[in-house]
Design a protein around this motif. Structure first.
Motif: not given
Length: 1149
Positions: A799-803, A893-894, A903-913
């Motif tokens: 997935p795209p990298h998200q900080d 875990g992303f 949640q679509w705009d959270q794709v690429g984030r660690f799932f705990s977030e």
């Protein structure tokens, strides 16, 4: 803390447990054991027995929906697997690309990497490279000794008699406050012209040498002028060395007087503030000037040591620590009536950067109190040196004592521990201005083969804390030719901008005879050094034939890496070596510890291991198989290793002898072909010498095409292997477009792009417009998706990298996609290799909708199946997305896909977030395993200073009773007060907070630090699991299952209903370690294996120890003390306007 499971209905502290409603249903039964959401322990969630689970799923109520049963969710998982596999088979083109390679079998050969032969060849090449530098070193050292022996000392030499290029002259002329401008220097400084030389990354002059003299040494002293006079003859030897070996870089002579003469000449890279460079404190000089050391530093902290004296001691200890290298061992203790270590270290520890930092911080906490007890201090030091149960240098042994003075000679201690053999040298340092008799301190040093030094002021610290090296060098000088052995250093940053280097060192001895008795001189003149850039060593190693995940590395006797793909210091400080341990460069395990030990011992070896590797983007962990092969590099302290994955045993070598075919394939690199054949990125490699590099791939491709119009792929100035493979892969990937991609409608399967990347350096993206949103590295070997695909079977989702700190993805059509890639494995004549990776880029929004449909109760393409009021249905991810959470999470875990639109705009984030409670349950249930490691090469913003107050620091304020006591006026306390005020007049900074470092210096921007990294990867669970998360008064059912042939986990869970479920959050992001990584006090208890240099020179029967230091006391003036005390009483604080330059010079006969 882990809480034991309880039985249903058992009471626990807090509010009473209530029934938790389900949407549209009655109360939920008590779900089972209560397990904590966080804590250091990792309890497994209780997996429900089948009967209980069925009862829960079919619990009565008014609702028409129930949580999906396990077989239903397994059915959804199979549909997802089939959809992914179908798309990759149609568009990925794995099978078709295999056929293309086989159809073009006549255009390439399959070559084999033979690890043992490869590593031995590279080790031999490195040995030859370093041997050429060794020969140049020996010529320089011999010449220097002969020049100095023939030199006639001149007592009346003047500055105007010496002609040389002062490397700091230009900077000093620009600085009106420099010593030469103020003093009106008469030195005849040459003015030179320079030319840019890319090998030195600098402007140089090959006809002259340059001279650098430390700021705190007077250039016009007799000692320095004589040193400049005789070292001038080295210039011709430097030039002749370069004529014989044009690849030589910096050739340097570091003199024991502090003078540095180097070739070729270049202006000094002076900082914007104070230049503290002194060659005698450089790692290479310290290593070459003496054998390894076991040192115990003891500091007098009795009550008489107050104010400025204590400050001088603290600074002196820190400066002393800087004279130690990783081959040395040290401990620091303070003493008054008793002795105790200043830090948590209870025994000698290696003098590496991190341990020295612990000492320096601990020393600042020393407080003066009590009475002086030399006996306690020396007994502690001798006990430390006699401890044989620890790792240590086992060569020179010494005690360094810092004190303000005392009468006790502690002869009984020396008789007990050190006499008659005197194996431990004692160096004493009288610190501060005082009226004590220094004879006892001199006696201690002289009767124990040491030296006595005085440090009356801050200007004397640097000189006198490094002069002890001359004493340690005596046995080396007296050993003669036996001690003339070249040593190679750790990696460090070159002060003149060459980058990371290693240096060969050779000591230079004084061969003159002292006096009429023809007594042999025992002084070291200095150290000769020649730099070798790490990049020059890397060029001797194979790079592209080893594949994306193969590499060469080298380590030294400390286990520090000389070569390694992970040696990438973010910041470099030229005052400290770059020390990255092999076990920190990789993820440590027992197999690697064994390999490291064998390499340090100088053995050959080969071992295949299963190990963990970190992805290039440091977000993932893969379990892989690697073959390690290693051999020693003869005549050095280094050992070389080769790491190869099994699939890199073979590689392709293009054989494009047909020039017509070369031209045909080359045309597919032209931008004019991109619209029909797809966009091509080429890896920015060194294909030809005249190829201009560029970070912009479009510009680099343009430069490449322009050069290819002038030369052929067979040109001698080009790397034929790289060029032929690049052109071959251009043609092969074009055939993939022609056979597979061009006739397919990507929109039908909601694809943004298809792509192929190859070992040859080609990345082809189709269609052409998709290249606008391509963010992967154009060098496949440096692309995370490429390297991970080679190491993993099946389809790898990225997935795209998200900080977490950045804003969410902006979802727009054709902009956000998820990469899916897989390696192409060829089997040619029984030889298996993976020369390419292919994949697709999924349209995130469209596939999120498709995901909901595939994880639903639809049987075909009809409308979503809704449950009637009298029916009993299972929830699905499409109809019941308000109650049911369905996600795909990758092996790190992303979040990859979700049925929740928000949640679509959270794709690429660690799932705990995204859902901390559910991610914790997956971890506790062993779906994920955590790996923690430390990055010792990170860069951090500077920490703000802890003391920003303007009040005087540590100033002693006498009481009225003191003023009335006549004895006080002649005491050390009064004298200490005088020092404080005197230095307050001279050095205003002593009465203020520490000033900021020089503007623009590395310290004010970023400094090296340690970052803790945490990655997650799939655990041992492969089955389909149903479980309950119990979190307070509410619970959640969830189901998790791995998708076959992918790196995905399919999770279906009830949406959280209560805020109590938001307890505990797993962290994945990199965090700063304020204590510089794992606790140093614990690490030193289990030191890693290492070996010191093979030779030791700490004793010679002919050593003359009569030269052991002299000094004189400095009694204070009572008149000055009275005047200064009256100044205090009047309350007139001094406002200094003076600027004083402290000048020091080494005295050497």
């Amino acid at each position: 803390m882990a809480v034991p499971a309880r039985t249903c209905g058992a009471s626990r502290p807090g509010p009473a447990r209530t029934a938790c409603p389900w949407p549209g249903r009655g109360p939920r039964p008590c779900p089972g054991p209560w397990l904590p959401a966080s804590g250091p322990a990792r309890p497994l969630l209780l997996l429900l027995p089948p009967l209980l689970l069925l009862l829960l799923l079919a619990a009565p109520g008014a609702s028409a929906y129930s949580f999906p049963q396990q077989h239903t969710m397994q059915h959804w998982a199979r549909r997802l697997e089939q959809e992914i596999d179908g798309v990759m088979r149609i568009f990925g083109g794995v099978q078709q690309l295999r056929e293309i390679y086989k159809d073009n079998r006549n255009l390439f050969e399959v070559q084999e990497n033979e690890p043992q032969k490869l590593v031995e060849k590279v080790a031999g090449d490195i040995e030859s490279l370093l041997d050429r530098k060794v020969q140049a070193l020996k010529r320089l050292a011999d010449a220097a000794e002969n020049f100095q022996k023939a030199h006639r000392w001149q007592d009346n030499i003047k500055e105007e008699d010496i002609m040389y290029y002062d490397a700091k002259a230009d900077a000093e002329l620009d600085d009106p406050e420099s010593e030469d401008v103020e003093r009106g220097s008469k030195t005849s400084t040459l003015r030179l012209d320079f030319i840019e030389d890319p090998n030195f990354k600098n402007k140089v002059n090959y006809s002259y040498t340059a001279v650098q003299i430390p700021t705190d040494i007077y250039k016009g002293s007799t000692v320095i002028l004589n040193e400049l006079n005789w070292t001038e003859a080295l210039e011709n030897v430097f030039i002749e060395n370069r004529r014989q070996d044009p690849t030589l870089l910096w050739q340097v002579f570091g003199s024991a007087t502090g003078v540095t003469r180097y070739y070729p000449a270049t202006p000094w890279r002076a900082p914007k503030k104070i230049d503290l460079y002194d060659v005698r404190r450089r790692p290479w000089y310290i290593q070459g000037a003496s054998s390894p050391k076991d040192m115990v530093i003891i500091v007098d902290v009795s009550g008489s040591v107050s104010g400025l004296t204590l400050k001088l001691m603290k600074t002196s200890v820190c400066e002393m620590l800087d004279t130690l290298s990783d081959d040395d061992y040290v401990n620091v203790a303070s003493f008054n009536e008793k002795a105790q270590p200043v830090s948590c270290f209870t025994h000698l520890v290696q003098a590496n950067v991190r341990n020295k930092k612990v000492f320096k911080e601990a020393v600042q906490g020393m407080v003066a109190k009590g009475t002086t007890g030399y006996k306690a201090g020396f007994e502690y030091a001798f006990d430390q040196l006699q401890n044989s149960n620890i790792t240590r240098a086992n060569c020179n042994k010494m005690i360094m004592m810092f004190t303000d003075g005392g009468e006790d000679r502690v002869q009984d201690v020396f008789e007990k521990y050190n006499w008659p053999n005197r194996t431990v040298r004692v160096f004493t340092f009288s610190v501060g201005q005082h009226n004590y008799d220094v004879t006892p301190l001199q006696w201690m040093a002289c009767t124990n083969k040491g030296y006595y030094f005085e440090i009356p002021s801050i200007g004397a610290i640097r000189i006198n804390t490094q002069e002890y090296l001359d004493v340690l060098g005596r046995p080396m000088v007296l050993a003669g030719k036996e001690a003339k052995q070249v040593q190679w250093t750790n990696v460090y940053e070159d002060a003149l901008g060459l980058g990371l280097v290693v240096t060969g060192t050779l000591p230079v001895f004084n061969l003159t005879q002292d006096g009429p008795g023809e007594k042999k001189n025992q002084l070291i003149l200095g150290v000769m050094g020649i730099d070798v850039a790490l990049n020059d060593i890397k060029r001797l190693t194979p790079n592209y034939t080893l594949g994306a995940n193969g590499y060469v590395f080298a380590i030294d006797l400390n286990g520090y890496v000389l070569l390694h793909p992970n040696l990438k210091p973010q910041t470099t400080n030229f005052r400290e070596p770059v020390t990255l341990d092999f076990l920190d460069a990789e993820l440590e395990d027992e197999n690697k510890e064994e390999i490291r030990r064998s390499m340090i011992d100088g053995n050959k070896g080969h071992k295949q291991i299963r190990t963990l590797v970190k992805s290039l983007d440091e977000r993932y962990i893969d379990e892989v198989i690697r073959n390690y092969t290693w051999v020693p590099i003869r005549s050095t302290n280094y050992s070389l290793g080769l790491v190869l994955p099994p699939y890199s045993t073979f590689y392709l070598q293009a054989n494009l002898s047909d020039q017509i075919l070369q031209v045909k394939y080359f045309e597919f690199l032209l931008p004019s072909s991109f619209e029909s054949e797809g966009h091509v990125f080429i890896a920015p490699r060194e294909y030809c010498k005249d190829l201009n590099a560029s970070d912009n791939n479009t510009e680099f491709l343009k430069n490449f095409i322009e050069l290819m119009e002038k030369v052929t792929p067979d040109s001698k100035q080009c790397n034929n292997f790289l060029l032929h493979n690049l052109i071959l892969d251009t043609g092969i990937t074009q055939q993939l477009v022609e056979r597979v991609w061009r006739d397919q409608d990507l929109n039908t399967y909601s694809l943004l792009a298809v792509f192929a990347a190859t070992d040859g350096g080609i990345t082809r993206i189709f269609p052409n417009k998709a290249a606008e949103d391509w963010t992967e590295n154009p060098e496949p070997f440096n692309a995370s998706f490429y390297r991970r695909s080679l190491d993993n079977h099946g389809y790898v989702f990225k997935p795209p990298h998200q900080d977490a700190l950045l804003r969410p993805l902006e979802l727009e059509n054709d902009t956000v996609g998820v990469l899916v890639s897989t390696a192409v494995e060829l089997s040619l004549g029984g030889r298996t290799l993976r020369p390419a990776v292919v994949g697709v880029k999924l349209d995130l929004e469209a596939w999120a909708e498709k995901f909901k449909v595939l994880a639903s109760n639809r049987t075909h393409q009809e409308q979503p199946q809704k449950c009637g009021p009298s029916s009993h249905c299972e929830m699905d991810c499409e109809v019941n997305n308000e109650d049911l959470l369905c996600v795909l999470i990758d092996d790190g875990g992303f979040l990859v896909l979700s049925n929740q639109n928000h949640q679509w705009d959270q794709v690429g984030r660690f799932f705990s977030e995204v859902d901390a409670n559910l991610m914790l349950a997956l971890y506790n249930n062993s779906f994920y395993t955590r790996k923690e490691s430390y990055d010792y090469q990170a860069a951090c913003a500077p920490q703000p200073p802890g003391n920003l107050g303007a009040a005087p620091r540590g100033v002693f304020v006498p009481t009225i009773a003191d003023f009335l006591n006549l004895a006080w006026w002649t005491s050390a306390a009064a004298w200490s007060l005088f020092q404080q005020l005197l230095y307050g007049l001279i050095y205003h900074s002593w009465f203020q907070a520490d000033p900021a470092e020089a503007e623009g210096s590395p310290e004010t921007r970023e400094s090296s630090c340690v970052m803790k990294q945490t990655q997650y990867y799939f655990g041992t669970v492969n089955a389909s699991y149903n479980a309950i998360i119990d979190c307070g008064n509410c619970s959640r059912l969830f189901h998790a299952q791995r998708l076959t042939n992918t790196n995905l986990l399919f999770v279906v869970a009830e949406k959280p209903l209560c805020s109590q479920c938001e307890a505990g959050r797993l962290l994945q992001k990199e965090t700063h370690c304020p204590a510089d990584g794992p606790e140093q006090c614990e690490l030193v208890q289990r030191p890693r294996y290492r070996r010191g240099p093979h030779i030791c020179f700490d004793y010679n029967a002919t050593e003359d120890t009569s030269d052991c230091g002299r000094g004189a006391s400095f009694p204070p003036s009572l008149g000055i003390l009275v005047s200064l005390q009256l100044l205090l009483l009047l309350g007139l604080p001094p406002r200094p306007q003076l600027q004083v330059h402290t000048l020091a010079a080494s005295h050497r006969l």
